[in-house]
Design a protein around this motif. Sequence first.
Motif, PDB file in Angstrom:
ATOM      1  N   TYR A  77       8.277  47.310 -28.921  1.00  0.00           N
ATOM      2  CA  TYR A  77       8.783  48.276 -27.946  1.00  0.00           C
ATOM      3  C   TYR A  77      10.125  48.805 -28.437  1.00  0.00           C
ATOM      4  CZ  TYR A  77       5.341  45.805 -25.117  1.00  0.00           C
ATOM      5  OH  TYR A  77       4.184  45.238 -24.662  1.00  0.00           O
ATOM      6  N   THR A  78      10.360  50.094 -28.234  1.00  0.00           N
ATOM      7  CA  THR A  78      11.610  50.696 -28.690  1.00  0.00           C
ATOM      8  C   THR A  78      12.245  51.514 -27.577  1.00  0.00           C
ATOM      9  OG1 THR A  78      10.510  52.670 -29.560  1.00  0.00           O
ATOM     10  CG2 THR A  78      10.788  50.815 -31.073  1.00  0.00           C
ATOM     11  N   GLU A  83      14.915  47.825 -30.877  1.00  0.00           N
ATOM     12  CA  GLU A  83      13.552  47.552 -31.320  1.00  0.00           C
ATOM     13  C   GLU A  83      13.258  46.117 -30.909  1.00  0.00           C
ATOM     14  OE1 GLU A  83      11.908  48.941 -35.317  1.00  0.00           O
ATOM     15  OE2 GLU A  83      12.151  46.775 -35.626  1.00  0.00           O
ATOM     16  N   ASP A  87       7.327  53.293 -26.493  1.00  0.00           N
ATOM     17  CA  ASP A  87       8.511  53.959 -27.034  1.00  0.00           C
ATOM     18  C   ASP A  87       9.071  54.892 -25.960  1.00  0.00           C
ATOM     19  OD1 ASP A  87      10.428  55.035 -28.795  1.00  0.00           O
ATOM     20  OD2 ASP A  87       9.062  56.643 -29.371  1.00  0.00           O
TER      21      ASP A  87
END
Length: 738
Positions: free
Chosen positions: A180-181, A286, A729
Amino acid sequence: MSARTGILGTGMDRSDGRLKVTGAARFSAEHPVPRAAHAVIVQSAIAKGRIASIDARAAEAMRGVLLVMTHKNAPDLPAPRPPAQDGQPPGPKLSLLQDDEVFYNGQPIAVVVADTLEHAQDAARRVKVRYAPQKALLDYKLARLEGRKPASRPERPADTSRGNVPGAMARAAVKVDALYTTPIENHNPMEPHATIAAWEGDTLTLYDSTQNVSGVRKTVAARLGIAPENVRVICPYVGGGFGCKGNTWSHVVLAAMAAREAGCPVKLALERTQMYGPVGARPMTEQHLGLGAAADGKLAAVTHDTISHTSFLDDFTEPCGAATRILYASDSLRTTQRLATMNLGVPTYMRAPGEASGSFALESALDELAYALGMDPVRLRLRNYAERDPEKDLPWSSKSLRECYRVGAERFGWARRSPAPGSMRAGRALVGWGMATATYPANRQPARASATILADGTAVVRSGSHELGTGTYTVMTQIAAEALGLPVDRVRFELGDTAMPQAPVSGGSMTVASVGPAVHAAARTARDALVAMAVADPASPLHRADDVTVENGWLLRRGAPDTREPVAAVIARHGGEAVHADSQAAPGDERKQYSMHSFGAVFVEVHVDPDLGTIRVPRVVGAYGVGRLMNAKTGHSQLMGGIVWGLGMALTEKTEMDWRTGRAVNANLADYHVPVNADVGAIDITVVDEHDPHINALGAKGIGEIGITGVAAAVANAVYHATGKRFRDLPITPDKMI
């Protein structure tokens, strides 16, 4: 709610509301300081290198220009870094024109002072700078390869581990492994950073937009090499801070330096574009989440590995794994934190730092696990409910999360949810329902306050705290009035000045929990002194009476309310001298015995246009356990504001960078998209009843930040439910949808 007066807990209107809506409330750049000149910062145009030459002659020759300060003529300052402030880590290293080195695009490299703002702006454009550029590191992928472990703090270590993570993960029946960002996000308060600096001999007065007047005094004094008592910082109102005004940034000290060099007061207000870089932002992250669970949903192992960006100028760590460590029961868990160092400005605290970004990853991963298990997302969370803090193995001081799940689900209608993705519609729109858990630590620090009962029976209560728009004036007035036994319209609360008793930074959702007990103690001490005066006074009808109290401005005997006299009468018989009390309040050993957090549950409905990819959020339901709520109205506003920001985090907010130059390209409110009224649907908020006898004397926890946590994940989970597409994202924009 108080059984005696009913002051605490009620939804009292803001005591400073009229001043704000009529424009009478003075913000930092609005204080009338005679002879004040205007300053403008010149920023670097490269991301790394040195200033080969800087030519200020054309600027200095312009009309109205009083000073052009660069590294060539700026005064030499003491080298030592300022000490830690009020238990917080030291603030970021500052750019104070002490050398020619450039660490990021937008770094302050000169200050122009002129008689008018327009003259200063014009002259700033005439300063000619020639650089010796060096290769800047602006590629996050390259920077993360060299990720380094940040310095640990006792309360937030960089890495944690418990149990046998590899073994438990290998035995798990169902697993989730996902990245996941989150992007760089900027605070964008309505009031930009602003400072007025005025010297009188060796004494400096700063009118500064800050969340920490005491911290500004300490930092400025240390950087200028003067005694802290020679610096006074005044800030009665802050037009929004959200964390970016918790530190002392370069422009504050530069304003003080420029005022001394120019020989007149100097006003320095950052332009909106200058808010991107020199005063921090939420760092990009991140986050690698690993979840392993048994077939019944019981978590066997959890891993949460975070890389967040930081600056070559100084470090900042976004502790994304903090919530993961405490939120769910799992015998095996590992969290790590690493830093990717880049040629950008130093990141900083932004509403719920760590928890906001971290809860997006954790709560999204939980939703993915729920689908993999074929289990309802609420049931999965209840299956892994932590009855004790799994990190510290301590009981909670209070925890109402089960009730939050129940109330939130009922008010939202969660039981009517069709679990299959894409199975719900409203006309053409795809409908999705998602949920997530919210949490934030219940922080507290030492604070002081004073209370003075005046001859006319009114009272003035003071503490050097801050009004960020959160309602501090109002809530502290309620706390003081309750303790004094006076009507709220007979109590005036004052804040925002280092000449007042010291309070901690207004950050970490701890102002009410820290300052409130100090205000309460000072008010009670003053009230008790007044009662003692009456009981000892032969002329008082309460002479030698027992069980005397103060209610609604009257001293009276409990059980015999007709035996009473006004507060002002007692003071008048004693020469009219005000009754004064100072007090302080501080946490004790309770944190060694209990873990202290607030919790909540947030439920979101989204409507997705299948052709355009646009996402609307018609309703949000949030339920929170936050101890004793001091003011139902301002508390509701705080929680609602956090939810709105969570919607922005999920759907719109991102600082777009030109990675060739290291400068933000959407550094304005036209292109940096925050939610507006049209983006926000119905928001239903419930604060469940919760008694916490351990957090402080008032039972109050902070509420400023928990509202944003979990929201981005709930939106992402709802979008998956609507479309069957998982977005990891942020933000989830139409181009990604299509």
